[in-house]
Scaffold this active site. Structure first.
Site, mmCIF file in Angstrom:
data_model
loop_
_atom_site.group_PDB
_atom_site.id
_atom_site.type_symbol
_atom_site.label_atom_id
_atom_site.label_comp_id
_atom_site.label_asym_id
_atom_site.label_seq_id
_atom_site.Cartn_x
_atom_site.Cartn_y
_atom_site.Cartn_z
ATOM 1 N N HIS A 172 43.515 33.259 39.023
ATOM 2 C CA HIS A 172 44.614 33.038 39.960
ATOM 3 C C HIS A 172 44.117 31.924 40.887
ATOM 4 O O HIS A 172 42.934 31.900 41.241
ATOM 5 C CB HIS A 172 44.868 34.228 40.886
ATOM 6 C CG HIS A 172 45.293 35.501 40.235
ATOM 7 N ND1 HIS A 172 44.419 36.479 39.879
ATOM 8 C CD2 HIS A 172 46.525 35.959 39.931
ATOM 9 C CE1 HIS A 172 45.096 37.504 39.369
ATOM 10 N NE2 HIS A 172 46.372 37.216 39.384
ATOM 11 N N ASP B 40 42.053 33.282 43.864
ATOM 12 C CA ASP B 40 40.716 33.888 43.750
ATOM 13 C C ASP B 40 39.663 32.828 43.423
ATOM 14 O O ASP B 40 38.473 33.060 43.594
ATOM 15 C CB ASP B 40 40.631 35.109 42.812
ATOM 16 C CG ASP B 40 41.372 34.997 41.514
ATOM 17 O OD1 ASP B 40 42.227 35.845 41.266
ATOM 18 O OD2 ASP B 40 41.082 34.061 40.745
ATOM 19 N N GLU C 25 53.928 38.949 32.100
ATOM 20 C CA GLU C 25 53.086 40.142 31.934
ATOM 21 C C GLU C 25 53.825 41.362 32.470
ATOM 22 O O GLU C 25 53.960 41.523 33.682
ATOM 23 C CB GLU C 25 51.760 39.929 32.690
ATOM 24 C CG GLU C 25 50.785 41.064 32.494
ATOM 25 C CD GLU C 25 49.461 40.797 33.194
ATOM 26 O OE1 GLU C 25 48.967 39.645 33.188
ATOM 27 O OE2 GLU C 25 48.924 41.763 33.775
ATOM 28 N N GLU D 197 49.428 44.201 28.754
ATOM 29 C CA GLU D 197 48.233 44.860 29.310
ATOM 30 C C GLU D 197 48.296 46.375 29.091
ATOM 31 O O GLU D 197 49.308 47.005 29.390
ATOM 32 C CB GLU D 197 48.129 44.539 30.809
ATOM 33 C CG GLU D 197 46.975 45.262 31.480
ATOM 34 C CD GLU D 197 46.655 44.732 32.867
ATOM 35 O OE1 GLU D 197 46.876 43.537 33.128
ATOM 36 O OE2 GLU D 197 46.172 45.535 33.681
ATOM 37 N N HIS E 254 49.193 48.696 32.058
ATOM 38 C CA HIS E 254 50.599 48.516 32.448
ATOM 39 C C HIS E 254 51.510 49.256 31.470
ATOM 40 O O HIS E 254 52.522 49.837 31.872
ATOM 41 C CB HIS E 254 50.965 47.031 32.468
ATOM 42 C CG HIS E 254 50.212 46.243 33.493
ATOM 43 N ND1 HIS E 254 50.384 44.876 33.642
ATOM 44 C CD2 HIS E 254 49.292 46.597 34.415
ATOM 45 C CE1 HIS E 254 49.599 44.436 34.610
ATOM 46 N NE2 HIS E 254 48.920 45.467 35.087
ATOM 47 N N ASP F 164 45.975 41.551 27.964
ATOM 48 C CA ASP F 164 45.031 41.886 29.021
ATOM 49 C C ASP F 164 44.395 43.200 28.593
ATOM 50 O O ASP F 164 45.043 44.253 28.562
ATOM 51 C CB ASP F 164 45.742 42.023 30.378
ATOM 52 C CG ASP F 164 45.798 40.689 31.117
ATOM 53 O OD1 ASP F 164 45.509 39.657 30.490
ATOM 54 O OD2 ASP F 164 46.127 40.685 32.321
ATOM 55 N N ASP G 59 46.848 51.957 38.274
ATOM 56 C CA ASP G 59 46.307 50.901 37.429
ATOM 57 C C ASP G 59 44.796 50.831 37.629
ATOM 58 O O ASP G 59 44.302 50.034 38.426
ATOM 59 C CB ASP G 59 46.988 49.590 37.864
ATOM 60 C CG ASP G 59 46.887 48.483 36.842
ATOM 61 O OD1 ASP G 59 46.466 48.752 35.711
ATOM 62 O OD2 ASP G 59 47.250 47.344 37.190
ATOM 63 N N ASP H 244 42.482 49.856 35.615
ATOM 64 C CA ASP H 244 41.864 48.650 35.045
ATOM 65 C C ASP H 244 40.438 48.896 34.551
ATOM 66 O O ASP H 244 39.503 48.147 34.868
ATOM 67 C CB ASP H 244 41.839 47.513 36.085
ATOM 68 C CG ASP H 244 43.208 46.865 36.268
ATOM 69 O OD1 ASP H 244 44.048 46.978 35.353
ATOM 70 O OD2 ASP H 244 43.422 46.244 37.323
ATOM 71 N N ASP I 90 41.105 42.026 31.771
ATOM 72 C CA ASP I 90 41.619 42.287 33.123
ATOM 73 C C ASP I 90 41.136 43.691 33.506
ATOM 74 O O ASP I 90 41.905 44.644 33.565
ATOM 75 C CB ASP I 90 43.151 42.184 33.124
ATOM 76 C CG ASP I 90 43.707 42.179 34.533
ATOM 77 O OD1 ASP I 90 42.911 42.319 35.475
ATOM 78 O OD2 ASP I 90 44.934 42.041 34.687
#
Ligand code: XUL
Ligand code: CO
Length: 441
Positions: free
Chosen positions: A105, A108, A236, A272, A275, A300, A311, A313, A343
């Site tokens: 991103h 970041d 996404e 993802e 998700h 992802d 989430d 992750d 991700d």
């Protein structure tokens, strides 16, 4: 690696492939980049990518506690200088891991400025370093994206905000992120909905917000043509978190949105796992829905925890998951511009630098095994043969006429009257097929 790069991981060298059974935790057991599977190298099948946000910016903080992670590149004041050091750490990590791609991103990579102009110049400075680091290491950008959800101005959404000024800030950010994605030869560009949704319908004009999201994406398509960026756009899907309802809630909702707004030809989906599960689907379901529409773009790669409703992750280590993902990916012809992007974040309790390597190795090995399992299932042919045989009534006679669009309701009625009753029903054999699948795990 830039000549002046300092060693952020001095105790860890390039991660070698040592094969199944190695006792070296900093080696791959299954990911052997040059090994051929169905005539293509594992590296080209899997196209692994490391994410900037979790890997470089993750601190292990949660709603109840401060960060726990020990990260020498996050110690300072949030300056551009520090961001450039962090970029070097990112490339040292990704090189040693042997992943061919990374993703970012905008925010970041480089710090927020006080104004848009300052944010842009911060980003320019760090992105120039990324360009150099890409050239030095050969690591490529799988996709870029704009972080249109952290800053307070995006509290009501970005392109779906009730405030038109916010829409413009979001547009400016995407414009800039697309420019750098193009300059860094990114393979694609991602839109994740961030705060594009609502918390309550009491204050929301849903139609106006969705129309504005459609307008926003059309502006992006126009700009892509203008700058000559050839890679695909990906949406996404995610159903909730941070909002109660996200407009890109799942693959089917995204496809419908893209069709309704005349955008389908310009977009594929970036699916993802966590998700999908938040949407009440399996990852394989989402991949099959995307693939059936010719819109399976990239993934992802992570996983959730069935006992936790958010989430999480986590790094994907479940072989049923990874083999199902690779079965679907292979079925739809494999990745072209897309790849397997982690991700995923290490647990709050896994705070060592070494955990970053161990987690990625775990995910890469699980995907390499998933690929090999999927290829074995395909070579064996029983599963595919079962499905093919199950639908054989469509290959000839009335079934073939229906599928060819040559039969009417009246023809179906005539056929059914003649039959008296359906005699050909067969067992779905779910338990047998689950056991068959187990043979390959
Ligand atoms: C958030 C998420 C994002 C996107 C990129 O849940 O998955 O990090 O992948 O914006
Ligand atoms: Co994601």
């Amino acid at each position: 690696m830039s000549k002046n790069s300092r060693q952020f991981f001095p105790d860890i060298g390039p991660i070698p492939f040592e094969g199944p059974g190695t006792k070296n935790p900093l080696a791959f057991q299954h990911y052997n980049p040059s090994e051929l599977v169905e005539g293509k190298t594992m590296k080209d099948h899997l196209r692994f990518a490391v994410v900037y946000w979790h890997t470089m910016r993750g601190t292990g903080a949660d709603m109840f506690g401060w960060g726990t992670a020990r990260r020498p590149w996050n110690a300072g004041e949030g300056s551009v200088k520090e961001a450039i050091q962090r970029a070097r750490a990112m490339f040292e990590f990704t090189s040693k891991l042997g992943a061919p791609f990374y993703c970012w991103h905008d925010r970041d990579v480089a710090p927020h400025g006080k104004t848009l102009a300052e944010s842009n110049s911060n980003f320019d400075a760090v992105a120039a370093e990324l360009k150099q680091l890409q050239a030095d290491t050969g690591i490529r950008l799988l996709w870029g994206t704009a972080q249109n959800f952290v800053h307070p101005r995006y509290m009501h959404g970005a392109s779906t905000s009730c405030n038109a000024d916010v829409f413009c800030f979001a547009a400016a950010q995407v414009k800039k992120a697309m420019e750098w994605t193009h300059e860094l030869k990114g393979e694609g560009y991602v839109f994740w909905g961030g705060r594009e949704g609502y918390s309550t319908l009491l204050n929301t004009n849903l139609k106006r917000e969705m129309d504005n999201l459609g307008r926003f994406l059309h502006m992006a398509v126009d700009y892509k043509k203008k700058i000559g960026f050839k890679g695909p756009f990906y949406i996404e899907p995610k159903p909730k978190e941070p909002t109660k309802h996200q407009y890109d809630s799942d693959a089917a909702a995204c496809l419908n949105f893209l069709r309704e707004y005349g955008l389908l030809e310009h977009f594929k989906l970036n699916i993802e796992t966590n998700h999908a599960t938040l949407a009440g689907h399996t990852m394989q379901h989402e991949l099959e829905v995307a693939g059936a529409a010719g819109a399976l773009g990239s993934i992802d790669a992570n996983m959730g925890d069935v006992m936790l409703g958010w989430d999480t992750d986590q790094f994907p280590t479940d072989l049923y998951l990874t083999s199902q993902v690779m079965l679907s990916v292979l079925k739809f012809g494999g990745f072209t511009t897309g790849g397997t992007n982690f991700d995923a974040k290490v647990r709050r309790e896994s705070f060592d630098l070494e955990d970053l390597f161990l987690a990625h190795i775990a995910g890469m090995d699980a995907f390499a095994r998933g690929l090999k399992i999927a290829a074995r299932i395909r070579a064996d042919g029983r599963l595919e043969g079962f499905v093919k045989n199950r639908y054989r009534s469509w290959d000839s006679g009335i079934g073939a006429r229906i599928e060819a669009g040559k039969a009417s309701f009246a023809d179906c009625e005539k056929h059914a009257l003649k039959l008296g009753e359906v005699e050909g029903l067969e067992s779905g054999r779910q338990e047998y097929l689950e056991a068959l699948y187990n043979e390959f795990i």
